[in-house]
Design a protein around this motif. Structure first.
Motif, short mmCIF file in Angstrom:
data_model
loop_
_atom_site.label_atom_id
_atom_site.label_comp_id
_atom_site.label_asym_id
_atom_site.label_seq_id
_atom_site.Cartn_x
_atom_site.Cartn_y
_atom_site.Cartn_z
N THR A 1 -0.64 9.87 -13.35
CA THR A 1 0.25 10.55 -14.30
C THR A 1 1.28 9.60 -14.91
O THR A 1 2.24 10.07 -15.53
CB THR A 1 0.98 11.71 -13.59
N ASN A 2 1.10 8.30 -14.73
CA ASN A 2 2.05 7.35 -15.30
C ASN A 2 2.06 7.48 -16.82
O ASN A 2 1.03 7.35 -17.48
CB ASN A 2 1.66 5.92 -14.89
N CYS A 3 3.23 7.74 -17.38
CA CYS A 3 3.31 8.02 -18.82
C CYS A 3 3.00 6.78 -19.66
O CYS A 3 2.56 6.90 -20.81
CB CYS A 3 4.69 8.56 -19.18
N LEU B 1 0.59 4.58 -18.96
CA LEU B 1 -0.88 4.52 -18.99
C LEU B 1 -1.45 5.59 -19.92
O LEU B 1 -2.25 5.30 -20.81
CB LEU B 1 -1.41 4.70 -17.56
N CYS C 1 10.31 6.30 -13.28
CA CYS C 1 10.25 6.89 -11.94
C CYS C 1 9.63 5.95 -10.92
O CYS C 1 10.21 5.69 -9.86
CB CYS C 1 9.46 8.20 -11.98
N SER C 2 8.46 5.42 -11.23
CA SER C 2 7.81 4.51 -10.28
C SER C 2 8.56 3.19 -10.19
O SER C 2 8.55 2.53 -9.14
CB SER C 2 6.35 4.27 -10.68
N TYR D 1 2.61 6.76 -4.24
CA TYR D 1 2.91 6.27 -5.58
C TYR D 1 1.69 5.65 -6.26
O TYR D 1 1.62 5.62 -7.49
CB TYR D 1 4.07 5.28 -5.53
N ILE E 1 -0.11 6.96 -10.12
CA ILE E 1 -0.42 6.17 -11.32
C ILE E 1 -1.21 7.03 -12.31
O ILE E 1 -1.13 6.83 -13.53
CB ILE E 1 -1.23 4.91 -10.95
N TYR F 1 5.40 -3.87 -17.69
CA TYR F 1 5.85 -2.97 -16.63
C TYR F 1 6.07 -3.75 -15.32
O TYR F 1 7.08 -3.60 -14.65
CB TYR F 1 4.80 -1.89 -16.46
N VAL G 1 -1.14 -1.31 -11.72
CA VAL G 1 -0.99 -0.62 -13.00
C VAL G 1 -1.59 -1.46 -14.13
O VAL G 1 -2.22 -0.91 -15.05
CB VAL G 1 0.50 -0.32 -13.28
N GLY H 1 7.87 5.11 -17.62
CA GLY H 1 7.53 4.59 -16.30
C GLY H 1 8.72 4.31 -15.42
O GLY H 1 8.61 3.56 -14.44
N THR I 1 -4.55 0.07 -16.29
CA THR I 1 -4.29 0.29 -17.71
C THR I 1 -5.29 -0.46 -18.58
O THR I 1 -5.81 0.07 -19.57
CB THR I 1 -2.86 -0.13 -18.07
#
Length: 207
Positions: A111-113, A115, A30-31, A105, A109, A142, A49, A28, A53
């Motif tokens: 594609t948030n790794c 999650l 990047c975000s 952004y 979410i 996070y 998030v 996570g 999640t």
């Protein structure tokens, strides 16, 4: 009580330290770099998030035994996309200025790794309640990093927190200048690196 058994407590607390998604797993990032130039969008993104999640974990956990193995990733993406859409609309309705700041952004979410990793690694193997706790724990872990980095960047880069001036005027009269570099994405990467270093040096003990 079974609801608060040792295993369930660990599902919630481990992501805050021993299995922290950013500090330990380095997910996570990047975000975390993209939305931390100010504190308010960092808080909103962290909460978004966390909510997504937690509830995605619960939904996937409930239907995990009915999902064909071949399409499990597709099903997970559909669930997450639906929740992201709901959260995005709520943000536009109640905190429109922040939703504009977060821009694309919120949609990313999906594609948030962090999650997707929790859905695949935890929710697919566990019951709804532990999955909910795991989702909340990872989301808060996070969010914690976003809040720390966002607060430091806004304070040093703008002299404010949540838009409220913190550094008094007399400091500027004496020659203090806001650090414009703090508003740049590169400083977010450096700050995240510093937080990871401090955590691993002083707070993290390997199992």
């Amino acid at each position: 009580m079974a609801l608060f058994s040792k295993q369930n407590r660990e599902a919630f607390t481990n992501p805050l330290n021993l299995d922290h998604p950013i500090l330990i797993q380095v997910l996570g990032i990047c975000s975390a770099l993209a939305v931390t130039s100010q504190l308010k969008p960092a808080i909103v993104m962290g909460l978004a998030v966390t909510v997504i999640t937690a509830f995605a974990n619960v939904i996937i956990s409930i239907i995990r035994n009915t999902i064909p193995n071949r399409i499990r990733i597709v099903v997970q993406l559909v669930v997450v996309a639906a929740l992201v859409t709901i959260v995005s609309q709520i943000l536009k309705a109640y905190v429109y200025d922040v939703s504009v700041q977060l821009s694309v952004y919120v949609g990313l979410i999906i594609t948030n790794c962090i999650l997707m990793g929790r859905l695949e690694a935890f929710a697919m193997q566990n019951k709804p309640w532990p999955s909910f706790l795991d989702g909340v724990g990872n989301g808060l872990g996070y969010a914690m990093i976003l809040v720390i980095v966002g607060a430091v960047r806004e304070l040093l880069g703008r002299g404010t927190l949540l838009g409220i001036q913190i550094i008094p005027d007399f400091c500027y009269d004496w020659g203090y200048i806001n650090n414009g570099m703090m508003t740049m994405p590169a400083m977010a990467l450096i700050l995240v690196g510093i937080v990871i270093w401090i955590h691993r040096a002083y707070f993290y003990k390997e199992k």
